[in-house]
Design a protein around this motif. Structure first.
Motif, PDB file in Angstrom:
ATOM      1  N   GLY A 117       0.835  -1.274   0.105  1.00 46.54           N
ATOM      2  CA  GLY A 117       0.009  -0.040   0.139  1.00 46.54           C
ATOM      3  C   GLY A 117       0.843   1.262  -0.040  1.00 46.54           C
ATOM      4  O   GLY A 117       0.380   2.201   0.440  1.00 46.54           O
ATOM      5  N   LEU A 118       2.203   1.169  -0.421  1.00 42.37           N
ATOM      6  CA  LEU A 118       2.855   2.329  -0.220  1.00 42.37           C
ATOM      7  C   LEU A 118       2.709   2.961  -1.688  1.00 42.37           C
ATOM      8  O   LEU A 118       3.521   2.467  -2.740  1.00 42.37           O
ATOM      9  N   PRO A 119       2.355   4.214  -1.714  1.00 45.00           N
ATOM     10  CA  PRO A 119       2.095   4.802  -3.123  1.00 45.00           C
ATOM     11  C   PRO A 119       3.614   4.744  -4.052  1.00 45.00           C
ATOM     12  O   PRO A 119       4.550   5.250  -3.217  1.00 45.00           O
ATOM     13  N   THR A 120       3.807   4.715  -5.190  1.00 40.16           N
ATOM     14  CA  THR A 120       4.788   4.310  -5.774  1.00 40.16           C
ATOM     15  C   THR A 120       4.774   5.091  -7.213  1.00 40.16           C
ATOM     16  O   THR A 120       3.792   4.571  -7.959  1.00 40.16           O
ATOM     17  N   VAL A 121       5.692   5.762  -7.751  1.00 42.46           N
ATOM     18  CA  VAL A 121       5.699   6.437  -9.141  1.00 42.46           C
ATOM     19  C   VAL A 121       7.157   6.110  -9.649  1.00 42.46           C
ATOM     20  O   VAL A 121       8.061   6.373  -9.126  1.00 42.46           O
ATOM     21  N   LEU A 122       7.145   5.673 -10.872  1.00 45.34           N
ATOM     22  CA  LEU A 122       8.416   5.263 -11.618  1.00 45.34           C
ATOM     23  C   LEU A 122       8.799   6.328 -12.752  1.00 45.34           C
ATOM     24  O   LEU A 122       7.912   7.109 -13.178  1.00 45.34           O
ATOM     25  N   GLY A 123      10.115   6.712 -12.705  1.00 45.49           N
ATOM     26  CA  GLY A 123      10.600   7.679 -13.715  1.00 45.49           C
ATOM     27  C   GLY A 123      11.024   6.735 -14.985  1.00 45.49           C
ATOM     28  O   GLY A 123      12.132   6.134 -14.808  1.00 45.49           O
ATOM     29  N   GLY A 142       9.497  -5.339 -19.017  1.00 44.31           N
ATOM     30  CA  GLY A 142       9.114  -6.554 -18.372  1.00 44.31           C
ATOM     31  C   GLY A 142       7.966  -5.983 -17.191  1.00 44.31           C
ATOM     32  O   GLY A 142       7.472  -6.820 -16.694  1.00 44.31           O
ATOM     33  N   LEU A 143       7.950  -4.693 -16.948  1.00 47.26           N
ATOM     34  CA  LEU A 143       7.054  -4.086 -15.816  1.00 47.26           C
ATOM     35  C   LEU A 143       6.030  -3.475 -16.341  1.00 47.26           C
ATOM     36  O   LEU A 143       5.852  -2.777 -17.488  1.00 47.26           O
ATOM     37  N   ALA A 144       4.637  -3.596 -15.677  1.00 47.04           N
ATOM     38  CA  ALA A 144       3.437  -2.827 -15.855  1.00 47.04           C
ATOM     39  C   ALA A 144       3.217  -1.907 -14.528  1.00 47.04           C
ATOM     40  O   ALA A 144       2.179  -2.637 -13.716  1.00 47.04           O
ATOM     41  N   PRO A 145       4.016  -1.012 -14.294  1.00 44.67           N
ATOM     42  CA  PRO A 145       3.738  -0.299 -13.212  1.00 44.67           C
ATOM     43  C   PRO A 145       2.150   0.573 -13.077  1.00 44.67           C
ATOM     44  O   PRO A 145       1.715   0.720 -14.233  1.00 44.67           O
ATOM     45  N   VAL A 146       1.946   0.630 -11.712  1.00 46.64           N
ATOM     46  CA  VAL A 146       0.864   1.427 -11.502  1.00 46.64           C
ATOM     47  C   VAL A 146       0.874   2.781 -12.090  1.00 46.64           C
ATOM     48  O   VAL A 146      -0.118   3.453 -12.602  1.00 46.64           O
ATOM     49  N   SER A 147       1.831   3.592 -11.706  1.00 47.24           N
ATOM     50  CA  SER A 147       2.012   4.799 -12.091  1.00 47.24           C
ATOM     51  C   SER A 147       3.276   5.217 -12.539  1.00 47.24           C
ATOM     52  O   SER A 147       4.240   4.780 -11.969  1.00 47.24           O
ATOM     53  N   TYR A 148       3.551   5.930 -13.474  1.00 46.27           N
ATOM     54  CA  TYR A 148       4.713   6.510 -14.137  1.00 46.27           C
ATOM     55  C   TYR A 148       4.894   7.580 -15.191  1.00 46.27           C
ATOM     56  O   TYR A 148       3.742   8.126 -15.524  1.00 46.27           O
ATOM     57  N   VAL A 149       6.086   8.166 -15.217  1.00 45.50           N
ATOM     58  CA  VAL A 149       6.137   9.326 -15.901  1.00 45.50           C
ATOM     59  C   VAL A 149       7.440   8.707 -17.059  1.00 45.50           C
ATOM     60  O   VAL A 149       8.309   8.601 -16.268  1.00 45.50           O
ATOM     61  N   ASP A 150       7.390   9.065 -18.278  1.00 45.63           N
ATOM     62  CA  ASP A 150       8.237   8.745 -19.002  1.00 45.63           C
ATOM     63  C   ASP A 150       8.478   9.926 -20.132  1.00 45.63           C
ATOM     64  O   ASP A 150       7.579  10.617 -20.161  1.00 45.63           O
ATOM     65  N   ILE A 151       9.506   9.572 -21.168  1.00 46.33           N
ATOM     66  CA  ILE A 151       9.706  10.442 -22.374  1.00 46.33           C
ATOM     67  C   ILE A 151       9.403   9.722 -23.570  1.00 46.33           C
ATOM     68  O   ILE A 151       9.200   8.604 -23.659  1.00 46.33           O
ATOM     69  N   ASP A 152       8.889  10.521 -24.587  1.00 51.46           N
ATOM     70  CA  ASP A 152       8.613   9.765 -25.834  1.00 51.46           C
ATOM     71  C   ASP A 152       9.934   9.414 -26.383  1.00 51.46           C
ATOM     72  O   ASP A 152      10.547   9.844 -27.431  1.00 51.46           O
ATOM     73  N   ASN A 153      10.645   8.333 -25.879  1.00 53.54           N
ATOM     74  CA  ASN A 153      11.891   7.887 -26.508  1.00 53.54           C
ATOM     75  C   ASN A 153      11.827   7.382 -27.825  1.00 53.54           C
ATOM     76  O   ASN A 153      12.741   7.912 -28.754  1.00 53.54           O
ATOM     77  N   VAL A 190      18.769  15.433 -28.989  1.00 51.89           N
ATOM     78  CA  VAL A 190      17.117  15.281 -28.804  1.00 51.89           C
ATOM     79  C   VAL A 190      16.968  15.780 -27.124  1.00 51.89           C
ATOM     80  O   VAL A 190      17.191  15.477 -26.479  1.00 51.89           O
ATOM     81  N   HIS A 191      16.083  16.948 -27.449  1.00 56.02           N
ATOM     82  CA  HIS A 191      15.827  17.672 -25.913  1.00 56.02           C
ATOM     83  C   HIS A 191      14.735  16.524 -25.437  1.00 56.02           C
ATOM     84  O   HIS A 191      13.754  16.561 -25.739  1.00 56.02           O
ATOM     85  N   GLN A 192      14.978  16.133 -23.895  1.00 60.70           N
ATOM     86  CA  GLN A 192      14.112  15.763 -23.271  1.00 60.70           C
ATOM     87  C   GLN A 192      13.840  16.351 -21.773  1.00 60.70           C
ATOM     88  O   GLN A 192      14.921  16.772 -21.163  1.00 60.70           O
ATOM     89  N   PRO A 193      12.581  16.753 -21.640  1.00 64.77           N
ATOM     90  CA  PRO A 193      12.143  17.701 -20.313  1.00 64.77           C
ATOM     91  C   PRO A 193      12.298  16.979 -18.836  1.00 64.77           C
ATOM     92  O   PRO A 193      11.464  16.708 -18.355  1.00 64.77           O
ATOM     93  N   VAL A 194      13.798  16.805 -18.617  1.00 61.74           N
ATOM     94  CA  VAL A 194      14.015  15.844 -17.683  1.00 61.74           C
ATOM     95  C   VAL A 194      13.451  16.595 -16.130  1.00 61.74           C
ATOM     96  O   VAL A 194      12.927  15.845 -15.170  1.00 61.74           O
ATOM     97  N   GLU A 195      13.766  18.159 -15.978  1.00 62.97           N
ATOM     98  CA  GLU A 195      13.186  18.327 -14.916  1.00 62.97           C
ATOM     99  C   GLU A 195      11.711  18.528 -14.656  1.00 62.97           C
ATOM    100  O   GLU A 195      11.314  18.035 -13.646  1.00 62.97           O
ATOM    101  N   GLU A 196      11.026  18.631 -15.874  1.00 65.84           N
ATOM    102  CA  GLU A 196       9.655  18.421 -15.958  1.00 65.84           C
ATOM    103  C   GLU A 196       9.180  16.880 -15.482  1.00 65.84           C
ATOM    104  O   GLU A 196       8.100  16.654 -14.723  1.00 65.84           O
ATOM    105  N   MET A 197       9.843  16.134 -15.865  1.00 61.46           N
ATOM    106  CA  MET A 197       9.731  14.673 -15.529  1.00 61.46           C
ATOM    107  C   MET A 197       9.578  14.427 -14.023  1.00 61.46           C
ATOM    108  O   MET A 197       8.950  13.948 -13.410  1.00 61.46           O
ATOM    109  N   GLY A 198      10.846  14.975 -13.338  1.00 62.44           N
ATOM    110  CA  GLY A 198      10.972  14.856 -12.142  1.00 62.44           C
ATOM    111  C   GLY A 198       9.800  15.597 -11.269  1.00 62.44           C
ATOM    112  O   GLY A 198       9.092  15.206 -10.294  1.00 62.44           O
ATOM    113  N   GLN A 199       9.339  16.811 -11.728  1.00 60.03           N
ATOM    114  CA  GLN A 199       8.057  17.458 -11.257  1.00 60.03           C
ATOM    115  C   GLN A 199       6.499  16.590 -11.533  1.00 60.03           C
ATOM    116  O   GLN A 199       6.018  16.744 -10.557  1.00 60.03           O
ATOM    117  N   GLN A 200       6.495  15.858 -12.603  1.00 64.09           N
ATOM    118  CA  GLN A 200       5.294  15.323 -12.894  1.00 64.09           C
ATOM    119  C   GLN A 200       5.390  14.056 -12.096  1.00 64.09           C
ATOM    120  O   GLN A 200       4.461  13.695 -11.617  1.00 64.09           O
TER     121      GLN A 200
END
Length: 309
Positions: A118-124, A129-140, A268-278
């Motif tokens: 029951g510990l809320p978790t978010v992946l960056g 092989g993983l299907a996480p409940v919640s994540y933020v990613d880049i359009d790699n 290729v620019h990826q918005p990494v700080e925004e990733m951390g914020q989201q």
């Protein structure tokens, strides 16, 4: 009576007969099950985290999102198996209210273990092989395609790539984006044009040296990270080739060093700080029980063209 007596989070003081209210964090934590802290877990060595700008940007984004919340950030590093076992025991022991995980590799059991208690978790980013409940990613995949489309547009046809680790979707999807662009342009991806790295500069240099040895006709390379692009540029120069006249180079990150390389690095620019914020925004919402329309976010990329291509 002199002194103070602490009761359930209230400090009772004798001064002028007044009662002074001061939260007792330990007592409050027992009552509310809240610790007012979140953990950021990085599955890499400390040396690598402090050497690569990507991680600094993530941390800045997370801390910016936490600044007005009153929550404390616990930064931890865990790559070795024994470290991860101890970390899992700590995190599941009600020491934090939620967890942010970045740079996971492969079918890592830690996210599922945290969610199971029951510990809320978010992946960056998401490992293969993983299907996480919640994540933020880049359009790699889309970002890699932008890079290779650009190289094709400059007339390059023997385009190599240096991949990231293929047990991470960032590495896998950037390889697939490279392949997509070549296939749509009708350019056959011949043998010997794919080198394998781990996002580090050293791996980029080693992979590029091997690519040039196998395929001396290479006229461009897409490296799946800026550190690997820097290593590739070093190997190209050591082989007596010119950039971009003989071999054009495009990286992925838009790291601060890019404008200062010789020549300046296209990337290729990826918005990494925004990733951390989201990531932090999603985690805070999950901790508070807020209803979310989307539990995942994919952020766009954009091409930054400089003199290396």
């Amino acid at each position: 009576a002199p002194g103070r007596v602490r009761q359930a989070g209230v400090a009772v003081g004798p001064a002028a007969g007044k009662v002074v209210y001061a939260p007792n964090r330990a007592a409050l934590a027992l009552l509310t099950r809240r610790t007012d802290s979140v953990a950021l877990v990085v599955s890499e060595s400390e040396e690598r985290v402090f050497a690569e700008p990507f991680f600094a940007k993530i941390i800045r984004g997370v801390t910016a999102a936490l600044v007005d919340t009153g929550l404390q950030l616990l930064l931890t590093f865990a790559r070795a198996q024994d470290e991860r076992v101890r970390l899992a025991q700590y995190l599941t022991g009600q020491h934090v209210d939620g967890v942010l995980l970045i740079s996971l590799h492969g079918d890592d059991p830690l996210p599922a273990r945290l969610e199971a208690v029951g510990l809320p978790t978010v992946l960056g980013g998401v490992p293969v092989g993983l299907a996480p409940v919640s994540y933020v990613d880049i359009d790699n995949r889309g970002g890699a395609r932008q890079a290779v489309d650009h190289l094709l547009g400059t007339g390059r046809r023997t385009i190599a790539t240096v991949t990231g680790p293929l047990d991470m979707n960032a590495g896998l999807y950037r390889l697939e984006g490279y392949q997509d662009a070549l296939a749509d342009a009708g350019v056959t991806s011949a043998d010997g044009l794919i080198g394998y790295g781990d996002f580090s500069e050293a791996s980029g240099a080693a992979a590029m040296a091997g690519l040039l040895e196998r395929r001396p006709d290479i006229d461009a390379v897409f490296a799946a990270s800026d550190p690997m692009a820097l290593g590739a540029m070093r190997a190209i120069k050591e082989a007596g080739r010119r950039i971009p006249e003989d071999v054009a180079v495009v990286g992925f990150d838009d790291s601060p060093v890019g404008p200062h390389t010789e020549p300046p690095l296209s990337t290729v620019h990826q918005p990494v700080e925004e990733m951390g914020q989201q990531m932090t925004r999603l985690l805070l919402a999950r901790i508070s029980g807020e209803a979310l329309g989307e539990l995942s976010v994919v952020l766009p990329t954009r091409l930054v063209v400089r003199d290396s291509s």
